[in-house]
Design a protein around this motif. Structure first.
Motif, PDB file in Angstrom:
ATOM      1  N   THR A  88      93.297 -72.427  30.171  1.00 16.58           N
ATOM      2  CA  THR A  88      91.870 -72.671  30.032  1.00 16.58           C
ATOM      3  C   THR A  88      91.173 -71.392  29.603  1.00 16.58           C
ATOM      4  O   THR A  88      91.255 -70.369  30.296  1.00 16.58           O
ATOM      5  N   PHE A  89      90.509 -71.440  28.447  1.00 14.79           N
ATOM      6  CA  PHE A  89      89.743 -70.282  27.994  1.00 14.79           C
ATOM      7  C   PHE A  89      88.526 -70.120  28.902  1.00 14.79           C
ATOM      8  O   PHE A  89      87.774 -71.061  29.138  1.00 14.79           O
ATOM      9  N   LEU A  90      88.324 -68.905  29.408  1.00 14.82           N
ATOM     10  CA  LEU A  90      87.292 -68.667  30.418  1.00 14.82           C
ATOM     11  C   LEU A  90      85.907 -68.461  29.834  1.00 14.82           C
ATOM     12  O   LEU A  90      84.930 -68.389  30.582  1.00 14.82           O
ATOM     13  N   GLY A  91      85.789 -68.347  28.519  1.00 14.73           N
ATOM     14  CA  GLY A  91      84.464 -68.235  27.925  1.00 14.73           C
ATOM     15  C   GLY A  91      84.175 -66.862  27.371  1.00 14.73           C
ATOM     16  O   GLY A  91      85.016 -65.962  27.379  1.00 14.73           O
ATOM     17  N   LEU A  92      82.937 -66.696  26.906  1.00 14.79           N
ATOM     18  CA  LEU A  92      82.543 -65.502  26.170  1.00 14.79           C
ATOM     19  C   LEU A  92      81.874 -64.441  27.033  1.00 14.79           C
ATOM     20  O   LEU A  92      81.647 -63.332  26.570  1.00 14.79           O
ATOM     21  N   ASP A  93      81.530 -64.775  28.277  1.00 14.35           N
ATOM     22  CA  ASP A  93      80.884 -63.783  29.124  1.00 14.35           C
ATOM     23  C   ASP A  93      81.185 -64.091  30.586  1.00 14.35           C
ATOM     24  O   ASP A  93      81.871 -65.066  30.912  1.00 14.35           O
ATOM     25  N   ALA A  94      80.650 -63.247  31.465  1.00 14.43           N
ATOM     26  CA  ALA A  94      80.943 -63.381  32.897  1.00 14.43           C
ATOM     27  C   ALA A  94      80.436 -64.706  33.462  1.00 14.43           C
ATOM     28  O   ALA A  94      81.106 -65.328  34.294  1.00 14.43           O
ATOM     29  N   HIS A  95      79.277 -65.150  33.015  1.00 12.32           N
ATOM     30  CA  HIS A  95      78.726 -66.400  33.533  1.00 12.32           C
ATOM     31  C   HIS A  95      79.641 -67.577  33.206  1.00 12.32           C
ATOM     32  O   HIS A  95      79.918 -68.428  34.062  1.00 12.32           O
ATOM     33  N   GLN A  96      80.116 -67.626  31.961  1.00  9.20           N
ATOM     34  CA  GLN A  96      81.015 -68.709  31.572  1.00  9.20           C
ATOM     35  C   GLN A  96      82.340 -68.625  32.319  1.00  9.20           C
ATOM     36  O   GLN A  96      82.914 -69.647  32.697  1.00  9.20           O
ATOM     37  N   ALA A  97      82.834 -67.409  32.529  1.00  5.24           N
ATOM     38  CA  ALA A  97      84.101 -67.243  33.235  1.00  5.24           C
ATOM     39  C   ALA A  97      84.005 -67.725  34.673  1.00  5.24           C
ATOM     40  O   ALA A  97      84.898 -68.429  35.174  1.00  5.24           O
ATOM     41  N   ILE A  98      82.930 -67.346  35.353  1.00 10.50           N
ATOM     42  CA  ILE A  98      82.744 -67.772  36.743  1.00 10.50           C
ATOM     43  C   ILE A  98      82.642 -69.290  36.823  1.00 10.50           C
ATOM     44  O   ILE A  98      83.225 -69.935  37.701  1.00 10.50           O
ATOM     45  N   ALA A  99      81.893 -69.886  35.902  1.00  8.39           N
ATOM     46  CA  ALA A  99      81.747 -71.338  35.902  1.00  8.39           C
ATOM     47  C   ALA A  99      83.090 -72.020  35.663  1.00  8.39           C
ATOM     48  O   ALA A  99      83.404 -73.047  36.295  1.00  8.39           O
ATOM     49  N   ALA A 100      83.915 -71.465  34.774  1.00  5.30           N
ATOM     50  CA  ALA A 100      85.231 -72.050  34.500  1.00  5.30           C
ATOM     51  C   ALA A 100      86.129 -71.969  35.726  1.00  5.30           C
ATOM     52  O   ALA A 100      86.862 -72.921  36.032  1.00  5.30           O
ATOM     53  N   VAL A 101      86.088 -70.852  36.431  1.00  4.72           N
ATOM     54  CA  VAL A 101      86.893 -70.715  37.646  1.00  4.72           C
ATOM     55  C   VAL A 101      86.397 -71.677  38.712  1.00  4.72           C
ATOM     56  O   VAL A 101      87.197 -72.334  39.400  1.00  4.72           O
ATOM     57  N   ASP A 102      85.078 -71.788  38.862  1.00  7.63           N
ATOM     58  CA  ASP A 102      84.529 -72.724  39.838  1.00  7.63           C
ATOM     59  C   ASP A 102      85.030 -74.144  39.575  1.00  7.63           C
ATOM     60  O   ASP A 102      85.432 -74.864  40.501  1.00  7.63           O
ATOM     61  N   ARG A 103      85.003 -74.562  38.309  1.00  3.74           N
ATOM     62  CA  ARG A 103      85.450 -75.921  37.978  1.00  3.74           C
ATOM     63  C   ARG A 103      86.926 -76.111  38.316  1.00  3.74           C
ATOM     64  O   ARG A 103      87.323 -77.145  38.880  1.00  3.74           O
ATOM     65  N   ALA A 104      87.735 -75.124  37.965  1.00  2.00           N
ATOM     66  CA  ALA A 104      89.167 -75.240  38.233  1.00  2.00           C
ATOM     67  C   ALA A 104      89.452 -75.288  39.725  1.00  2.00           C
ATOM     68  O   ALA A 104      90.279 -76.097  40.192  1.00  2.00           O
ATOM     69  N   MET A 105      88.784 -74.459  40.483  1.00  2.00           N
ATOM     70  CA  MET A 105      89.036 -74.403  41.925  1.00  2.00           C
ATOM     71  C   MET A 105      88.477 -75.627  42.638  1.00  2.00           C
ATOM     72  O   MET A 105      89.052 -76.103  43.623  1.00  2.00           O
ATOM     73  N   MET A 106      87.381 -76.161  42.141  1.00  2.00           N
ATOM     74  CA  MET A 106      86.860 -77.400  42.714  1.00  2.00           C
ATOM     75  C   MET A 106      87.832 -78.547  42.455  1.00  2.00           C
ATOM     76  O   MET A 106      88.035 -79.413  43.306  1.00  2.00           O
ATOM     77  N   GLY A 107      88.448 -78.534  41.255  1.00  3.35           N
ATOM     78  CA  GLY A 107      89.434 -79.563  40.959  1.00  3.35           C
ATOM     79  C   GLY A 107      90.660 -79.458  41.845  1.00  3.35           C
ATOM     80  O   GLY A 107      91.298 -80.468  42.159  1.00  3.35           O
ATOM     81  N   TYR A 108      90.978 -78.250  42.259  1.00  2.00           N
ATOM     82  CA  TYR A 108      92.165 -78.038  43.102  1.00  2.00           C
ATOM     83  C   TYR A 108      91.875 -78.402  44.551  1.00  2.00           C
ATOM     84  O   TYR A 108      92.667 -79.061  45.212  1.00  2.00           O
ATOM     85  N   TYR A 109      90.723 -77.966  45.054  1.00  2.00           N
ATOM     86  CA  TYR A 109      90.395 -78.149  46.472  1.00  2.00           C
ATOM     87  C   TYR A 109      89.500 -79.342  46.725  1.00  2.00           C
ATOM     88  O   TYR A 109      89.317 -79.758  47.865  1.00  2.00           O
TER      89      TYR A 109
END
Length: 344
Positions: free
Chosen positions: A313-334
């Motif tokens: 999963t590409f995390l995006g172009l900046d810190a905000h996009q990266a954090i949002a991508a991690v949040d989505r992935a971790m929400m999908g896991y937990y």
């Protein structure tokens, strides 16, 4: 009070001229600039301050108020009340280019007040290119006291590195100054990361720069933000061999891995690592499909076609996009879980 709106804003006076016209020592009005953002001089490509008639009038007025018994903070407050905050500068900005922090000053065709943190960027930059961390440190600490960790990282430390990198590209500073500055910022972010207690939280998330990749500031910055948002982080740092990374994944069994690369060679190494880590059985005892591989780095922004070579999963172009991508992935896991407020 003098009507500042009627005075020219063209940046034509150097520091010596301002001292001669106001009788105020340069160290004094530079201290006002650092602490209050007033005056607000323009900077040339060589990073020299240039002041306008309006700046000179304001410095004179502040001198008069303090001579009559006001503290400088009281004089600044009075000025802002009477002016409706500092009158916006309508003349040119930094001559020749837009330096870090100017984006916070301008919006569209109009001007908006600069971020209070933007004033620290030139001071820290000047200190670091002079190999003077002792001078840089108080500015960083003051910025942290005003803006907090995330804002300082995004609005001060990152722009400092960008500015120094641009100076290096123009041949204004040597590679040694660029390395010194990068290592200073890396140490500062590393200290903040350690204080964030990365060993505690959801996860853990394993983070590494792939083999051959030495630029780790961006990845460490994301890990700092994630740690402060309640994620546990196993940070492996730069130049991580694939075999060792795979062994760590088997031992830790993380729900997510973060990989970073900034060069073309690094992107190819990252793609190879993603294929290996995505194979069934890469992490013992868990469904490998449940483990998300997130990746990013400047090379994937400048060469977006490279993303097609990576499993993840590409995390995006900046810190905000990266954090949002991690949040989505971790929400999908937990499943759904509380997430702290967004970055500034």
């Amino acid at each position: 009070m003098v009507v500042l709106d009627r005075l020219k804003v063209d940046p034509v006076y150097n520091t010596r001229a301002v001292v001669q016209r106001t009788g105020v020592p340069a160290d004094t009005f530079r201290a006002w600039e650092r602490r209050y953002g007033i005056p607000n001089p323009t900077r040339t490509e060589g990073n020299h301050r240039l002041y306008s008639e309006r700046d000179i009038a304001l410095i004179r007025w502040l001198r008069e108020q303090t001579s009559e018994g006001m503290t400088i903070s009281q004089a600044i407050q009075l000025h802002r009340q009477e002016q409706g905050d500092l009158a916006p500068r309508t003349g040119p900005g930094h001559l020749g280019h837009e330096s870090p922090g100017d984006g916070a000053r301008r919006a569209g065709n109009g001007d908006i007040p600069a971020s209070p943190l933007a004033r620290f960027v030139p001071e820290i930059t000047d200190a670091l290119v002079a190999f003077d961390a002792v001078t840089a440190e108080p500015f960083v600490e003051e910025a942290l006291a005003i803006g907090g960790v995330e804002s300082v990282c995004l609005q001060v430390l990152q722009p400092v590195l960008t500015e120094i990198g641009e100076r290096w590209a123009r041949g204004e500073v040597g590679v040694s100054a660029e390395h010194y500055s990068s290592h200073y910022v890396l140490r500062k972010i590393g200290t903040l990361f350690n204080l964030s207690r990365p060993e505690v939280g959801r996860g853990p998330i394993v983070a590494a720069c792939v083999e051959g990749e030495s630029h780790e500031v961006g990845l460490l910055l994301i890990c700092l933000f994630l740690s402060r948002r309640g994620y546990g982080i196993v940070y492996l740092g730069a130049n991580m061999p694939l075999d060792d990374l795979a062994q760590t994944v088997r031992n830790v069994e993380p729900p997510m891995i973060l990989l970073s690369a900034s060069t073309l060679a690094g992107a190819h190494h990252l793609a190879e690592a993603s294929h290996v880590l995505a194979r069934p059985g890469a992490a013992k005892g868990q469904d490998a499909r449940a483990m998300t591989i997130g990746y990013g780095g400047s090379i994937f922004s400048t060469e977006p076609a490279l993303r097609g070579e990576v499993t993840g999963t590409f995390l995006g172009l900046d810190a905000h996009q990266a954090i949002a991508a991690v949040d989505r992935a971790m929400m999908g896991y937990y499943g759904q879980m509380p997430v702290p407020s967004a970055l500034p």
